[in-house]
Design a protein around this motif. Structure first.
Motif, PDB file in Angstrom:
ATOM      1  N   PHE A   1     -10.784   9.027  11.443  1.00 35.96           N
ATOM      2  CA  PHE A   1     -10.623   8.397  10.135  1.00 35.96           C
ATOM      3  C   PHE A   1      -9.265   7.716  10.058  1.00 35.96           C
ATOM      4  O   PHE A   1      -8.236   8.344  10.315  1.00 35.96           O
ATOM      5  CB  PHE A   1     -10.749   9.441   9.017  1.00 35.96           C
ATOM      6  N   TRP A   2      -9.282   6.422   9.691  1.00 36.75           N
ATOM      7  CA  TRP A   2      -8.053   5.641   9.555  1.00 36.75           C
ATOM      8  C   TRP A   2      -8.006   5.008   8.172  1.00 36.75           C
ATOM      9  O   TRP A   2      -9.042   4.763   7.536  1.00 36.75           O
ATOM     10  CB  TRP A   2      -8.012   4.510  10.596  1.00 36.75           C
ATOM     11  N   ILE A   3      -6.790   4.735   7.708  1.00 37.27           N
ATOM     12  CA  ILE A   3      -6.607   3.929   6.497  1.00 37.27           C
ATOM     13  C   ILE A   3      -6.738   2.459   6.877  1.00 37.27           C
ATOM     14  O   ILE A   3      -6.062   1.974   7.803  1.00 37.27           O
ATOM     15  CB  ILE A   3      -5.226   4.192   5.857  1.00 37.27           C
ATOM     16  N   GLY A   4      -7.614   1.751   6.182  1.00 34.33           N
ATOM     17  CA  GLY A   4      -7.797   0.337   6.460  1.00 34.33           C
ATOM     18  C   GLY A   4      -8.527  -0.350   5.325  1.00 34.33           C
ATOM     19  O   GLY A   4      -9.213   0.294   4.520  1.00 34.33           O
ATOM     20  N   ASP A   5      -8.388  -1.648   5.250  1.00 32.68           N
ATOM     21  CA  ASP A   5      -8.985  -2.468   4.202  1.00 32.68           C
ATOM     22  C   ASP A   5     -10.340  -2.994   4.680  1.00 32.68           C
ATOM     23  O   ASP A   5     -10.422  -3.645   5.728  1.00 32.68           O
ATOM     24  CB  ASP A   5      -8.048  -3.639   3.888  1.00 32.68           C
TER      25      ASP A   5
ATOM     26  N   ASN B   1      -4.764  14.028 -12.390  1.00 33.86           N
ATOM     27  CA  ASN B   1      -6.121  14.409 -12.790  1.00 33.86           C
ATOM     28  C   ASN B   1      -7.147  13.334 -12.448  1.00 33.86           C
ATOM     29  O   ASN B   1      -8.314  13.647 -12.198  1.00 33.86           O
ATOM     30  CB  ASN B   1      -6.156  14.758 -14.277  1.00 33.86           C
ATOM     31  N   ALA B   2      -6.742  12.075 -12.404  1.00 29.98           N
ATOM     32  CA  ALA B   2      -7.661  11.031 -11.947  1.00 29.98           C
ATOM     33  C   ALA B   2      -8.038  11.260 -10.485  1.00 29.98           C
ATOM     34  O   ALA B   2      -9.203  11.089 -10.094  1.00 29.98           O
ATOM     35  CB  ALA B   2      -7.018   9.659 -12.128  1.00 29.98           C
ATOM     36  N   THR B   3      -7.060  11.674  -9.684  1.00 30.41           N
ATOM     37  CA  THR B   3      -7.332  11.979  -8.282  1.00 30.41           C
ATOM     38  C   THR B   3      -8.254  13.177  -8.167  1.00 30.41           C
ATOM     39  O   THR B   3      -9.186  13.195  -7.338  1.00 30.41           O
ATOM     40  CB  THR B   3      -6.010  12.252  -7.536  1.00 30.41           C
ATOM     41  N   ARG B   4      -8.036  14.198  -8.991  1.00 28.71           N
ATOM     42  CA  ARG B   4      -8.930  15.374  -8.949  1.00 28.71           C
ATOM     43  C   ARG B   4     -10.363  14.994  -9.312  1.00 28.71           C
ATOM     44  O   ARG B   4     -11.313  15.503  -8.716  1.00 28.71           O
ATOM     45  CB  ARG B   4      -8.407  16.463  -9.893  1.00 28.71           C
TER      46      ARG B   4
ATOM     47  N   ASP C   1     -11.018   3.711   5.152  1.00 25.71           N
ATOM     48  CA  ASP C   1     -10.947   3.757   3.694  1.00 25.71           C
ATOM     49  C   ASP C   1      -9.497   3.551   3.265  1.00 25.71           C
ATOM     50  O   ASP C   1      -8.565   3.778   4.050  1.00 25.71           O
ATOM     51  CB  ASP C   1     -11.468   5.092   3.162  1.00 25.71           C
ATOM     52  N   LEU C   2      -9.299   3.127   2.008  1.00 24.53           N
ATOM     53  CA  LEU C   2      -7.965   2.930   1.453  1.00 24.53           C
ATOM     54  C   LEU C   2      -7.475   4.118   0.639  1.00 24.53           C
ATOM     55  O   LEU C   2      -6.305   4.166   0.259  1.00 24.53           O
ATOM     56  CB  LEU C   2      -7.943   1.674   0.566  1.00 24.53           C
ATOM     57  N   HIS C   3      -8.356   5.077   0.354  1.00 22.48           N
ATOM     58  CA  HIS C   3      -8.039   6.174  -0.558  1.00 22.48           C
ATOM     59  C   HIS C   3      -7.515   7.367   0.237  1.00 22.48           C
ATOM     60  O   HIS C   3      -8.272   8.063   0.900  1.00 22.48           O
ATOM     61  CB  HIS C   3      -9.301   6.548  -1.350  1.00 22.48           C
ATOM     62  N   TRP C   4      -6.194   7.600   0.149  1.00 25.26           N
ATOM     63  CA  TRP C   4      -5.572   8.642   0.960  1.00 25.26           C
ATOM     64  C   TRP C   4      -6.121  10.048   0.678  1.00 25.26           C
ATOM     65  O   TRP C   4      -6.433  10.788   1.625  1.00 25.26           O
ATOM     66  CB  TRP C   4      -4.054   8.612   0.762  1.00 25.26           C
ATOM     67  N   PRO C   5      -6.264  10.501  -0.572  1.00 21.49           N
ATOM     68  CA  PRO C   5      -6.784  11.854  -0.794  1.00 21.49           C
ATOM     69  C   PRO C   5      -8.191  12.057  -0.232  1.00 21.49           C
ATOM     70  O   PRO C   5      -8.494  13.122   0.326  1.00 21.49           O
ATOM     71  CB  PRO C   5      -6.759  11.990  -2.323  1.00 21.49           C
ATOM     72  N   LEU C   6      -9.079  11.066  -0.382  1.00 25.52           N
ATOM     73  CA  LEU C   6     -10.426  11.207   0.168  1.00 25.52           C
ATOM     74  C   LEU C   6     -10.388  11.246   1.689  1.00 25.52           C
ATOM     75  O   LEU C   6     -11.122  12.017   2.327  1.00 25.52           O
ATOM     76  CB  LEU C   6     -11.322  10.070  -0.307  1.00 25.52           C
TER      77      LEU C   6
ATOM     78  N   TRP D   1       0.841  -1.211   0.000  1.00 26.72           N
ATOM     79  CA  TRP D   1       0.000   0.000   0.000  1.00 26.72           C
ATOM     80  C   TRP D   1       0.866   1.248   0.000  1.00 26.72           C
ATOM     81  O   TRP D   1       0.585   2.202  -0.721  1.00 26.72           O
ATOM     82  CB  TRP D   1      -0.925   0.002   1.215  1.00 26.72           C
ATOM     83  N   MET D   2       1.929   1.240   0.815  1.00 31.27           N
ATOM     84  CA  MET D   2       2.810   2.412   0.890  1.00 31.27           C
ATOM     85  C   MET D   2       3.477   2.677  -0.463  1.00 31.27           C
ATOM     86  O   MET D   2       3.568   3.821  -0.905  1.00 31.27           O
ATOM     87  CB  MET D   2       3.873   2.201   1.968  1.00 31.27           C
ATOM     88  N   ALA D   3       3.926   1.619  -1.131  1.00 28.21           N
ATOM     89  CA  ALA D   3       4.581   1.794  -2.423  1.00 28.21           C
ATOM     90  C   ALA D   3       3.611   2.347  -3.458  1.00 28.21           C
ATOM     91  O   ALA D   3       3.960   3.220  -4.259  1.00 28.21           O
ATOM     92  CB  ALA D   3       5.161   0.463  -2.901  1.00 28.21           C
ATOM     93  N   ALA D   4       2.368   1.851  -3.433  1.00 31.11           N
ATOM     94  CA  ALA D   4       1.381   2.304  -4.411  1.00 31.11           C
ATOM     95  C   ALA D   4       0.921   3.731  -4.150  1.00 31.11           C
ATOM     96  O   ALA D   4       0.460   4.417  -5.067  1.00 31.11           O
ATOM     97  CB  ALA D   4       0.178   1.360  -4.399  1.00 31.11           C
ATOM     98  N   ASN D   5       1.045   4.195  -2.916  1.00 32.61           N
ATOM     99  CA  ASN D   5       0.518   5.511  -2.554  1.00 32.61           C
ATOM    100  C   ASN D   5       1.597   6.516  -2.171  1.00 32.61           C
ATOM    101  O   ASN D   5       1.271   7.594  -1.660  1.00 32.61           O
ATOM    102  CB  ASN D   5      -0.466   5.360  -1.394  1.00 32.61           C
ATOM    103  N   ALA D   6       2.852   6.195  -2.440  1.00 29.01           N
ATOM    104  CA  ALA D   6       3.948   7.076  -2.041  1.00 29.01           C
ATOM    105  C   ALA D   6       3.779   8.481  -2.615  1.00 29.01           C
ATOM    106  O   ALA D   6       4.009   9.488  -1.927  1.00 29.01           O
ATOM    107  CB  ALA D   6       5.285   6.480  -2.473  1.00 29.01           C
ATOM    108  N   HIS D   7       3.361   8.572  -3.867  1.00 31.51           N
ATOM    109  CA  HIS D   7       3.223   9.892  -4.494  1.00 31.51           C
ATOM    110  C   HIS D   7       2.101  10.703  -3.860  1.00 31.51           C
ATOM    111  O   HIS D   7       2.145  11.941  -3.863  1.00 31.51           O
ATOM    112  CB  HIS D   7       2.972   9.735  -5.994  1.00 31.51           C
ATOM    113  N   LEU D   8       1.086  10.017  -3.296  1.00 27.24           N
ATOM    114  CA  LEU D   8      -0.014  10.720  -2.653  1.00 27.24           C
ATOM    115  C   LEU D   8       0.343  11.122  -1.228  1.00 27.24           C
ATOM    116  O   LEU D   8      -0.019  12.209  -0.760  1.00 27.24           O
ATOM    117  CB  LEU D   8      -1.264   9.840  -2.644  1.00 27.24           C
ATOM    118  N   LEU D   9       1.067  10.248  -0.524  1.00 23.13           N
ATOM    119  CA  LEU D   9       1.456  10.539   0.857  1.00 23.13           C
ATOM    120  C   LEU D   9       2.388  11.739   0.942  1.00 23.13           C
ATOM    121  O   LEU D   9       2.402  12.455   1.947  1.00 23.13           O
ATOM    122  CB  LEU D   9       2.142   9.318   1.477  1.00 23.13           C
ATOM    123  N   THR D  10       3.167  11.958  -0.090  1.00 24.06           N
ATOM    124  CA  THR D  10       4.130  13.064  -0.079  1.00 24.06           C
ATOM    125  C   THR D  10       3.673  14.252  -0.915  1.00 24.06           C
ATOM    126  O   THR D  10       4.442  15.186  -1.138  1.00 24.06           O
ATOM    127  CB  THR D  10       5.493  12.571  -0.600  1.00 24.06           C
TER     128      THR D  10
END
Length: 364
Positions: A228-232, A104-107, A182-187, A71-80
C-alpha cells in the motif's frame, strides 16, 4: 515499501508526470530503517537532476503525489498522530475535541470503511439487519471480476483502495502483485496493519461521538503479494500500460476531475487488460467542482442530468472530446447495492453503478 513491488512496478516521479508528462524513474535515496525485503523509513528520489524531488517513505508507505509539500502540510497532524492511545482515552479525546473536529471526522471515516471492509469477518458486527450486511465492497468487486473474465498475467492496481480489503481480494484472485493506492493516511494505515499483522483495528461508531474499538482478525493468504502506497488516482506514478487490471471502486465521484481519472485508468491498463469502475455518482463540492459532475448538474443538457449516459459517452471512443482512447465497456453495466454504516441506527444504501472494461489490443 516492499522492495519486490518497487523493483517490479518501477514507479516514476509523480511531479514530472503531472507537470510535463515525463515518466522519470525513481531511485532509492536514503534508507533509515529496513528489513531484508522492505524499507520502513527512507526516501525515493527523482532521477532527473532538474527535478531531484525527494519522496519520503513513512512507516513503510512511500508518499508519491505531484504536490508533495501540499499533501504533507495538509496531513501533518495525521502523519504524527500517536497510535498507542488506549481506547478509553481515545474516547476522552474525542469528547474534548467535539463532534466537528478533524479527530472525530477521521474516526467516522475509519468506522464506515473499517466496517464495510472487515465487518464481515467480525462475528459481533457482521450484520446490522436485512439491509445492513457488511462487505458491500467485496461483493461489488467479485461481481465485476466474474463478468470481466480471464485477464493477462501482470500486476493489479487498486486506485482509491481505502482500508485495503479490495487489494487483498484482488491478490486472492490471481498470482500477480497488487498495489493499493490512496491519499487517505489513516485508512492506508489501517490497510497496512492488516497486511503486516493480520488484524484490522478501527473505531466503530455507536452514536454521536461514542465509539467502540474493534479488533478483527483479518488474515489473507495472499497478503504477501500486496503493498500500500500513498498516491493520487489522477496521477498514478507509473509508466503507461503497466497493469493487467485496474480497479477504482467508488472513486469517480471523489476526485477533482472524473474525466482525468478515466484517462489515468485508460493509460495504466496493459494491452488486453481490464478495468473495473464503480460509482454511486454521489457528488460533493468538497471533492469535485460542480462543473465537473458527470451530467449531475445540468438537467437541460444533452444527457438530461443522467450521470450514466455521460459516463457511457466518456467510455466510447470519439463520443466526447474527453473520451478514453483504448478502454471499451465489456458487457452491460450493473447496479449493485452498497451499504455505508454511519452508526448503530443509521445506514446509507447506495446503488453503485459498476462498469467492466477491457483495453483494446493492437489486434482488435
Amino acid at each position: 515499501m516492499k522492495l519486490g513491488h518497487f523493483e517490479a512496478l518501477r514507479p516514476v516521479c509523480p511531479r514530472c508526470l503531472a507537470n510535463r508528462g515525463a515518466a522519470v524513474p525513481l531511485a532509492p535515496g536514503i534508507v533509515e530503517e529496513a528489513t531484508g525485503d522492505s524499507v520502513r523509513w527512507g526516501t525515493l528520489v527523482c532521477g532527473d537532476p532538474a527535478c531531484a524531488m525527494e519522496y519520503p517513505i513513512i512507516d513503510g508507505a512511500p508518499i508519491l503525489v505531484p504536490d508533495l509539500r501540499g499533501w504533507m502540510a495538509a496531513n501533518a497532524h495525521l502523519l504524527t498522530m500517536r497510535d498507542d492511545i488506549p481506547a478509553a482515552m481515545e474516547g476522552v479525546l474525542g469528547d474534548g475535541f467535539g463532534p466537528d473536529s478533524a479527530f472525530n471526522a477521521t474516526r467516522q471515516h475509519l468506522s464506515s470503511y473499517g466496517w464495510d471492509h472487515y465487518g464481515d469477518l467480525d462475528p459481533d458486527t457482521a450484520s446490522a439487519g436485512p439491509a445492513g450486511e457488511a462487505g458491500s465492497v467485496v461483493r461489488c468487486l467479485a461481481a465485476g471480476l466474474d463478468r470481466l473474465g480471464p485477464l493477462p498475467q501482470g500486476p493489479a492496481l487498486d486506485l482509491g483502495c481505502g482500508a485495503g480489503r479490495t487489494s487483498f481480494e484482488l491478490a486472492a484472485r490471481g498470482d500477480g502483485l497488487v498495489l493499493g493506492l490512496d491519499l487517505h493516511w489513516p485508512l492506508l494505515t489501517l490497510a497496512r496493519r492488516v497486511m503486516e499483522r493480520g488484524e484490522a483495528v478501527f473505531p466503530l461508531r455507536r452514536s454521536g461521538i461514542a465509539y467502540d474499538r474493534r479488533r478483527v482478525e483479518a488474515r489473507f493468504a495472499a497478503a504477501g503479494q500486496v503493498d500500500f502506497w500513498i498516491g493520487d488516482a489522477l496521477f498514478p506514478p507509473f509508466a503507461p500500460q503497466g497493469f493487467a487490471l485496474v480497479a477504482a471502486m467508488n472513486v469517480l465521484d471523489c476526485v477533482a476531475s472524473p474525466p482525468a481519472l478515466l484517462q489515468a485508468i485508460d493509460l495504466a491498463v496493459a494491452e488486453g487488460g481490464g478495468a473495473l469502475l464503480a460509482t454511486p455518482f454521489d457528488w460533493s463540492t468538497q471533492a469535485t467542482p460542480v462543473e465537473a459532475w458527470l451530467g449531475g448538474h445540468s438537467q437541460r443538457g444533452d444527457d438530461a442530468g443522467r450521470c450514466e449516459a455521460m459516463l457511457a459517452r466518456l467510455l466510447t471512443a470519439g463520443a466526447h472530446p474527453q473520451s478514453v482512447g483504448r478502454l471499451h465497456v465489456h458487457g452491460e453495466p450493473l447496479d449493485m447495492p452498497w451499504t455505508v454504516r454511519m452508526h448503530d441506527r443509521a445506514l446509507m444504501q447506495y446503488r453503485t453503478h459498476l462498469v467492466m472494461m477491457r483495453a483494446l489490443s493492437g489486434k482488435e
